[in-house]
Design a protein around this motif. Structure first.
Motif, mmCIF file in Angstrom:
data_model
loop_
_atom_site.group_PDB
_atom_site.id
_atom_site.type_symbol
_atom_site.label_atom_id
_atom_site.label_comp_id
_atom_site.label_asym_id
_atom_site.label_seq_id
_atom_site.Cartn_x
_atom_site.Cartn_y
_atom_site.Cartn_z
ATOM 1 N N CYS A 191 0.877 -1.202 0.040
ATOM 2 C CA CYS A 191 0.028 0.066 0.070
ATOM 3 C C CYS A 191 0.719 1.276 0.008
ATOM 4 C CB CYS A 191 -1.095 0.269 1.225
ATOM 5 S SG CYS A 191 -2.146 1.320 1.069
ATOM 6 N N TYR A 192 0.474 2.383 -0.656
ATOM 7 C CA TYR A 192 1.039 3.624 -1.012
ATOM 8 C C TYR A 192 0.871 4.537 0.204
ATOM 9 C CZ TYR A 192 -2.975 4.832 -3.530
ATOM 10 O OH TYR A 192 -4.602 4.848 -3.749
ATOM 11 N N ILE A 193 -0.370 4.429 0.981
ATOM 12 C CA ILE A 193 -1.205 5.380 1.745
ATOM 13 C C ILE A 193 -0.199 5.530 2.868
ATOM 14 C CG2 ILE A 193 -3.472 5.107 0.866
ATOM 15 C CD1 ILE A 193 -4.161 4.005 3.425
ATOM 16 N N THR A 194 0.754 4.921 3.085
ATOM 17 C CA THR A 194 1.430 4.912 4.403
ATOM 18 C C THR A 194 2.450 6.068 4.104
ATOM 19 O OG1 THR A 194 2.884 3.242 3.486
ATOM 20 C CG2 THR A 194 1.234 2.652 5.322
ATOM 21 N N SER A 195 2.640 6.320 3.103
ATOM 22 C CA SER A 195 3.650 7.567 2.874
ATOM 23 C C SER A 195 3.029 8.794 3.020
ATOM 24 C CB SER A 195 3.991 7.362 1.294
ATOM 25 O OG SER A 195 3.030 7.621 0.297
ATOM 26 N N TYR A 196 1.801 9.024 3.345
ATOM 27 C CA TYR A 196 1.157 10.345 3.459
ATOM 28 C C TYR A 196 0.159 10.306 4.287
ATOM 29 C CZ TYR A 196 -2.511 8.983 -0.078
ATOM 30 O OH TYR A 196 -3.395 8.286 -0.757
ATOM 31 N N ILE A 197 -0.409 9.262 4.968
ATOM 32 C CA ILE A 197 -1.522 9.167 6.101
ATOM 33 C C ILE A 197 -0.779 8.614 7.260
ATOM 34 C CG2 ILE A 197 -3.611 8.101 6.764
ATOM 35 C CD1 ILE A 197 -4.530 8.188 4.030
ATOM 36 N N PRO A 198 -0.575 9.214 8.250
ATOM 37 C CA PRO A 198 -0.161 8.782 9.637
ATOM 38 C C PRO A 198 -1.003 7.750 10.105
ATOM 39 C CG PRO A 198 -0.237 11.185 9.758
ATOM 40 C CD PRO A 198 -1.020 10.854 8.282
ATOM 41 N N ASN A 199 -0.488 6.577 10.730
ATOM 42 C CA ASN A 199 -0.972 5.465 11.380
ATOM 43 C C ASN A 199 -1.831 4.736 10.223
ATOM 44 O OD1 ASN A 199 0.194 5.804 13.860
ATOM 45 N ND2 ASN A 199 -1.156 7.447 14.338
ATOM 46 N N ALA A 200 -1.406 5.001 9.061
ATOM 47 C CA ALA A 200 -2.631 4.546 7.806
ATOM 48 C C ALA A 200 -3.501 3.374 7.964
ATOM 49 C CB ALA A 200 -1.658 4.391 6.694
ATOM 50 N N PHE A 201 -2.866 2.163 8.749
ATOM 51 C CA PHE A 201 -3.356 0.812 8.791
ATOM 52 C C PHE A 201 -4.428 1.128 10.262
ATOM 53 C CE2 PHE A 201 0.089 -1.114 6.648
ATOM 54 C CZ PHE A 201 -0.351 -0.634 5.278
ATOM 55 N N ARG A 202 -4.680 2.117 10.703
ATOM 56 C CA ARG A 202 -5.764 2.173 11.829
ATOM 57 C C ARG A 202 -6.889 3.268 11.215
ATOM 58 N NH1 ARG A 202 -6.732 6.100 15.925
ATOM 59 N NH2 ARG A 202 -4.909 7.322 15.545
ATOM 60 N N VAL A 203 -8.043 2.740 11.145
ATOM 61 C CA VAL A 203 -9.271 3.470 10.624
ATOM 62 C C VAL A 203 -9.744 4.409 11.690
ATOM 63 C CG1 VAL A 203 -11.573 3.085 9.747
ATOM 64 C CG2 VAL A 203 -9.673 1.288 9.013
ATOM 65 N N ARG A 204 -10.129 5.654 11.127
ATOM 66 C CA ARG A 204 -10.714 6.460 11.948
ATOM 67 C C ARG A 204 -11.784 7.358 11.068
ATOM 68 N NH1 ARG A 204 -5.133 6.552 10.638
ATOM 69 N NH2 ARG A 204 -5.051 8.687 10.912
ATOM 70 N N THR A 205 -12.887 7.679 12.042
ATOM 71 C CA THR A 205 -13.790 8.180 11.290
ATOM 72 C C THR A 205 -13.657 9.799 11.150
ATOM 73 O OG1 THR A 205 -15.004 8.656 13.467
ATOM 74 C CG2 THR A 205 -15.770 6.670 12.164
ATOM 75 N N LYS A 206 -14.548 10.289 10.704
ATOM 76 C CA LYS A 206 -14.170 11.903 10.215
ATOM 77 C C LYS A 206 -15.447 12.808 11.028
ATOM 78 C CE LYS A 206 -11.768 11.287 5.935
ATOM 79 N NZ LYS A 206 -11.781 11.865 4.334
ATOM 80 N N GLU A 207 -14.950 13.601 11.542
ATOM 81 C CA GLU A 207 -15.807 14.614 12.347
ATOM 82 C C GLU A 207 -16.881 15.274 11.534
ATOM 83 O OE1 GLU A 207 -15.483 18.381 15.388
ATOM 84 O OE2 GLU A 207 -13.589 17.646 14.331
ATOM 85 N N ASN A 208 -18.118 15.011 12.009
ATOM 86 C CA ASN A 208 -19.314 15.584 11.274
ATOM 87 C C ASN A 208 -19.093 15.466 9.894
ATOM 88 O OD1 ASN A 208 -20.210 16.876 13.624
ATOM 89 N ND2 ASN A 208 -18.863 18.589 13.511
ATOM 90 N N LEU A 209 -18.869 14.369 9.315
ATOM 91 C CA LEU A 209 -18.842 14.089 7.858
ATOM 92 C C LEU A 209 -20.292 14.203 7.271
ATOM 93 C CD1 LEU A 209 -17.531 12.868 5.190
ATOM 94 C CD2 LEU A 209 -18.079 10.582 6.060
#
Length: 280
Positions: A35-53
């Motif tokens: 996976c490439y997202i670990t290069s720009y998302i911190p803790n990329a393999f831990r899922v978080r929700t978005k505030e007031n999405l």
């Protein structure tokens, strides 16, 4: 803004038609080794929700130009494990239905089968990524993702529901997933479009690949050593990867499926990403 123009790494090889993207979650727990997202998302393999999405998204959708497509999702899978419990992506799809949004959905999960009732009422196309149909290899590469068999079964049910379906065979890894390409293609022969792409390494993904697949990486090292560096990614040598593209293209076209390639410098038609499948 949660809805953003799709601009993948400003790659000179990107041929995507203009569209927007929305990542329902931050991070992805499929934890794919490449996976490439670990290069720009911190803790990329831990899922978080978005505030007031949801309320913020609804405000954005009221002003959204309905001529364009919104793609779910290119950095974080719209169907992580927690979606079974939270149902946030389902609520997003309900908003898309309410505001008559054209959309694409790409996932490595089978959870989307739960939402076929909504998806069948949308102007949308649904796709899954299947790196290989070899269950053992897939588990090593994508440790927390549902099995390829489950993804393909869910995609067949989407087609039965009248939804345009597509697939990605991505990444193609020489000496590994490329060996299974014919079998993977046969399992996906019911789709309308397939996009392919070769393995592109960044320092973080290379480190994980070395740790998990030392013997494979020993075979790949000379190839990537002769390859190109484009936009922060290490590519296979141009002629080597284009030879793979041409073989994949021929095999896909022989099945009566349209062909796309992703950031390869090779042709795609009628689109690279399958967005031509989304109804107007």
């Amino acid at each position: 803004m949660y809805i953003r123009p799709f601009d993948p790494w400003k790659s000179k090889l990107c041929t995507c038609p203009f569209k927007y993207t929305l990542n329902v979650y931050t991070g992805c727990d499929h934890a794919c080794i490449y996976c490439y997202i670990t290069s720009y998302i911190p803790n990329a393999f831990r899922v978080r929700t978005k505030e007031n999405l949801l309320p913020k998204l609804e405000r954005e959708l009221r002003k959204f130009d309905k001529r364009y497509i919104i793609a779910l999702s290119y950095s974080s899978d719209p169907y992580p494990t927690v979606e079974r419990e939270l149902g946030i992506t389902r609520k997003v799809l309900e908003l898309f239905r309410r505001y008559n949004v054209r959309c694409m959905l790409l996932t490595k999960s089978d959870i989307f089968e739960r939402d076929l009732d909504i998806l069948s009422e949308l102007k949308c196309a649904v796709g899954v990524t299947v790196t290989t149909v070899d269950e053992r290899k897939a588990k090593l590469l994508e440790p927390n993702a549902p099995s390829p068999k489950a993804r393909i079964r869910a995609l067949k049910r989407a087609k039965e529901a009248g939804i345009p379906v597509y697939a990605r065979i991505d990444p193609i890894i020489p000496f590994y997933t490329w060996e299974d390409f014919d079998e993977t293609l046969n399992a996906l022969s019911f789709v309308s479009h397939i996009t392919v792409s070769t393995l592109k390494l960044r320092p973080d993904s290379k480190k994980r690949m070395l740790a998990k697949f030392p013997e494979l990486m020993e075979k790949l090292r000379p190839l990537y050593g002769r390859g190109e560096r484009i936009g922060g990614y290490h590519y296979l040598p141009r002629e080597f990867r284009l030879k793979i593209m041409r073989k994949a293209e021929r095999k896909i076209l022989e099945k009566g499926i349209t062909f796309g390639s992703c950031r390869e410098g090779h042709r795609s038609f009628p689109t690279c990403d399958g967005s031509h499948l989304v109804p107007p």
